[in-house]
Design a protein around this motif. Structure first.
Motif, PDB file in Angstrom:
ATOM      1  N   ASP A   1       1.002  -0.980   0.619  1.00  8.93           N
ATOM      2  CA  ASP A   1      -0.053  -0.026  -0.329  1.00  8.93           C
ATOM      3  C   ASP A   1       0.513   0.960  -0.102  1.00  8.93           C
ATOM      4  OD1 ASP A   1      -1.776   2.066   0.060  1.00  8.93           O
ATOM      5  OD2 ASP A   1      -3.117   1.050   2.073  1.00  8.93           O
ATOM      6  N   LEU A   2       1.456   1.346  -0.825  1.00  9.14           N
ATOM      7  CA  LEU A   2       2.374   2.460  -1.263  1.00  9.14           C
ATOM      8  C   LEU A   2       2.125   4.210  -0.887  1.00  9.14           C
ATOM      9  CD1 LEU A   2       4.167   1.181  -4.753  1.00  9.14           C
ATOM     10  CD2 LEU A   2       5.192   0.991  -1.858  1.00  9.14           C
ATOM     11  N   THR A   3       0.709   4.140  -1.569  1.00  9.32           N
ATOM     12  CA  THR A   3      -0.114   5.676  -1.638  1.00  9.32           C
ATOM     13  C   THR A   3      -0.123   5.503   0.038  1.00  9.32           C
ATOM     14  OG1 THR A   3      -1.020   4.982  -3.748  1.00  9.32           O
ATOM     15  CG2 THR A   3      -2.043   6.641  -2.003  1.00  9.32           C
ATOM     16  N   HIS A   4      -0.240   4.787   0.867  1.00 12.79           N
ATOM     17  CA  HIS A   4      -0.484   5.827   2.570  1.00 12.79           C
ATOM     18  C   HIS A   4      -0.182   5.059   3.336  1.00 12.79           C
ATOM     19  CE1 HIS A   4      -4.818   4.387  -0.220  1.00 12.79           C
ATOM     20  NE2 HIS A   4      -5.024   5.074   0.227  1.00 12.79           N
ATOM     21  N   SER A   5       1.123   4.638   2.803  1.00 16.18           N
ATOM     22  CA  SER A   5       2.456   4.131   4.333  1.00 16.18           C
ATOM     23  C   SER A   5       3.032   5.181   3.835  1.00 16.18           C
ATOM     24  CB  SER A   5       3.470   3.004   2.740  1.00 16.18           C
ATOM     25  OG  SER A   5       3.861   2.832   4.056  1.00 16.18           O
ATOM     26  N   ARG A   6       3.080   5.868   5.035  1.00 18.35           N
ATOM     27  CA  ARG A   6       3.743   6.444   6.348  1.00 18.35           C
ATOM     28  C   ARG A   6       5.617   5.713   6.140  1.00 18.35           C
ATOM     29  NH1 ARG A   6       0.710   7.272  10.734  1.00 18.35           N
ATOM     30  NH2 ARG A   6       0.502   6.001  11.852  1.00 18.35           N
ATOM     31  N   VAL A   7       5.399   4.559   6.365  1.00 21.23           N
ATOM     32  CA  VAL A   7       6.867   3.810   5.776  1.00 21.23           C
ATOM     33  C   VAL A   7       7.643   3.863   4.802  1.00 21.23           C
ATOM     34  CG1 VAL A   7       7.874   1.476   6.832  1.00 21.23           C
ATOM     35  CG2 VAL A   7       5.449   2.319   8.395  1.00 21.23           C
ATOM     36  N   ALA A   8       7.112   3.384   3.478  1.00 23.87           N
ATOM     37  CA  ALA A   8       7.486   3.587   2.437  1.00 23.87           C
ATOM     38  C   ALA A   8       7.833   4.447   2.179  1.00 23.87           C
ATOM     39  CB  ALA A   8       6.520   3.420   1.084  1.00 23.87           C
ATOM     40  N   LYS A   9       7.628   5.669   2.506  1.00 23.10           N
ATOM     41  CA  LYS A   9       8.515   7.150   2.813  1.00 23.10           C
ATOM     42  C   LYS A   9       9.609   7.048   2.760  1.00 23.10           C
ATOM     43  CE  LYS A   9       3.295   9.209   1.141  1.00 23.10           C
ATOM     44  NZ  LYS A   9       2.954   8.012   1.081  1.00 23.10           N
ATOM     45  N   SER A  10       9.726   7.361   4.285  1.00 27.12           N
ATOM     46  CA  SER A  10      10.666   7.510   5.159  1.00 27.12           C
ATOM     47  C   SER A  10      12.053   6.778   4.658  1.00 27.12           C
ATOM     48  CB  SER A  10      10.280   6.701   6.833  1.00 27.12           C
ATOM     49  OG  SER A  10       9.621   8.016   7.164  1.00 27.12           O
ATOM     50  N   ASN A  11      11.696   4.969   4.220  1.00 28.49           N
ATOM     51  CA  ASN A  11      12.381   3.869   4.041  1.00 28.49           C
ATOM     52  C   ASN A  11      12.995   4.672   3.052  1.00 28.49           C
ATOM     53  OD1 ASN A  11      11.600   3.160   6.607  1.00 28.49           O
ATOM     54  ND2 ASN A  11      11.328   1.114   5.566  1.00 28.49           N
ATOM     55  N   MET A  12      12.228   5.025   1.605  1.00 32.77           N
ATOM     56  CA  MET A  12      12.974   4.948   0.265  1.00 32.77           C
ATOM     57  C   MET A  12      13.882   5.814   0.230  1.00 32.77           C
ATOM     58  SD  MET A  12       9.303   6.868  -1.765  1.00 32.77           S
ATOM     59  CE  MET A  12       9.137   8.548  -1.461  1.00 32.77           C
ATOM     60  N   MET A  13      13.611   6.985   0.895  1.00 38.87           N
ATOM     61  CA  MET A  13      14.414   8.319   1.304  1.00 38.87           C
ATOM     62  C   MET A  13      15.660   8.134   1.412  1.00 38.87           C
ATOM     63  SD  MET A  13      11.391  10.951   2.638  1.00 38.87           S
ATOM     64  CE  MET A  13      10.625  11.758   1.310  1.00 38.87           C
ATOM     65  N   MET A  14      15.609   7.054   2.813  1.00 41.45           N
ATOM     66  CA  MET A  14      17.231   7.132   3.028  1.00 41.45           C
ATOM     67  C   MET A  14      17.644   5.542   2.728  1.00 41.45           C
ATOM     68  SD  MET A  14      18.916   8.235   5.572  1.00 41.45           S
ATOM     69  CE  MET A  14      18.429   9.315   6.351  1.00 41.45           C
ATOM     70  N   LEU A  15      17.258   4.492   2.126  1.00 42.62           N
ATOM     71  CA  LEU A  15      17.315   3.406   1.424  1.00 42.62           C
ATOM     72  C   LEU A  15      18.282   4.001   0.568  1.00 42.62           C
ATOM     73  CD1 LEU A  15      14.958   0.524   2.481  1.00 42.62           C
ATOM     74  CD2 LEU A  15      17.533   0.393   3.209  1.00 42.62           C
ATOM     75  N   GLN A  16      17.640   4.988  -0.447  1.00 43.20           N
ATOM     76  CA  GLN A  16      18.294   5.434  -1.067  1.00 43.20           C
ATOM     77  C   GLN A  16      19.493   6.070  -1.103  1.00 43.20           C
ATOM     78  OE1 GLN A  16      17.279   9.005  -3.651  1.00 43.20           O
ATOM     79  NE2 GLN A  16      17.684   7.399  -5.195  1.00 43.20           N
TER      80      GLN A  16
END
Length: 307
Positions: free
Chosen positions: A167-182
């Motif tokens: 659930d990418l659209t609604h996930s705050r976890v996805a947004k935090s993780n993608m930024m730092m993992l990259q």
């Protein structure tokens, strides 16, 4: 914000965007020291903290509470239902009051994205603000415990292939993780219903892929909870259909390489994002993530109290 002798100092922690990779690595290592029992937080004064959760929470709320107690802090419990908020008091005035009473750290979860902006920019609020999740915005402490879990497993981030699925659209976890993992050098894939993937939001951090095409290449399969409570009519998909088309089924799990790990921020919708039998399987690090959450949050609290 800075790192001195391996220790981080932060005014607040509201988003992963405010952290450098040096600060992230120092927080991970400090959390590991707390976990091993080789770190000790010392203070010569009484310190009050308060946890204000305006959305339901089991892991994050209790994890912060245990972290605070392990550090020897005094926790001022805050009950939203019995507070002056029920009389119309604003969040700003509530934090202004707690700050005036002597609370030094407020951990807050709210359904409002960027609720913290007016708090950290106030000339009259001096306590540290730690974001426990803001709507579909960010979840920095979850991101840091996820990073700690990955680092424990691989000892690096550079070159790891990581799928963020669901659930990418609604996930705050996805947004935090993608930024730092990259930032840390991982290669990111996004999987799940295409209608929940927005190129303008996610494209700068990774690429969309069909899960079955990339499973054998993955080092980390990071699942996201399907957030039914945030869905509108256009988002509706049955649990059975979701599991069959996008979830980690037993058959799909068999395609993962031997060294791959499975992660999920929890709460888990069993037999939706992940097959029930896989939640506690050998590849799963879901329970380990919960354990690491306590030590990560100890490191966060120490950092904001050092400022």
């Amino acid at each position: 914000m800075s790192v001195t002798n391996g220790l981080v100092s932060l005014s607040h922690l509201t988003s992963m965007e405010v952290l450098s990779t040096e600060e992230v690595m120092a927080l991970i290592k400090r959390a590991s020291e707390f976990k091993k029992g080789t770190a000790k937080f010392e203070s010569d004064r009484q310190i009050f903290t308060s946890n204000l959760f305006f959305e339901n929470s089991t892991r994050t709320h209790n994890s912060f509470h245990i972290a605070e107690r392990k550090l020897g802090l005094d926790v001022l419990e805050f009950d939203v239902g019995t507070s002056a908020l029920s009389k119309g008091e604003t969040l700003y005035d509530t934090i202004l009051t707690l700050d005036a009473l002597g609370v030094e750290v407020c951990v807050i979860r709210s359904s409002e994205e960027h609720y913290y902006d007016q708090l950290i920019n106030s000339d009259n609020i001096h306590c540290a603000i730690v974001n426990g999740g803001d709507g579909s915005g960010q979840h920095p402490s979850q991101c840091l415990l996820d990073l700690m879990t990955i680092y424990e497993e691989f000892g690096k981030f550079e070159g790891l292939k990581i799928a963020i699925s669901g659930d990418l659209t609604h996930s705050r976890v996805a947004k935090s993780n993608m930024m730092m993992l990259q930032k840390l050098g991982a290669q990111i894939y996004f999987t799940g219903p295409e209608k929940w993937y927005k190129e303008e939001e996610f494209g700068a951090y990774g690429s969309y892929a069909h899960l079955d095409d990339i499973l054998p290449e993955l080092d980390v399969h990071m699942l996201l909870r399907v957030q039914y409570e945030r869905h509108t009519a256009g988002d509706i998909i049955s649990k059975e259909d979701y599991h069959e088309r996008y979830g980690l089924t037993v058959d799909r799990a068999e395609k993962l390489r031997d060294t791959a790990i499975i992660m999920h921020p929890a709460p888990v919708n069993r037999d939706v994002e992940i097959a029930d039998s896989l939640v506690e399987c050998a590849k799963s690090r879901i329970v380990q993530q919960m354990t690491n959450g306590v030590y990560t949050r100890m490191a966060i609290l120490e950092a904001v109290l050092r400022n």
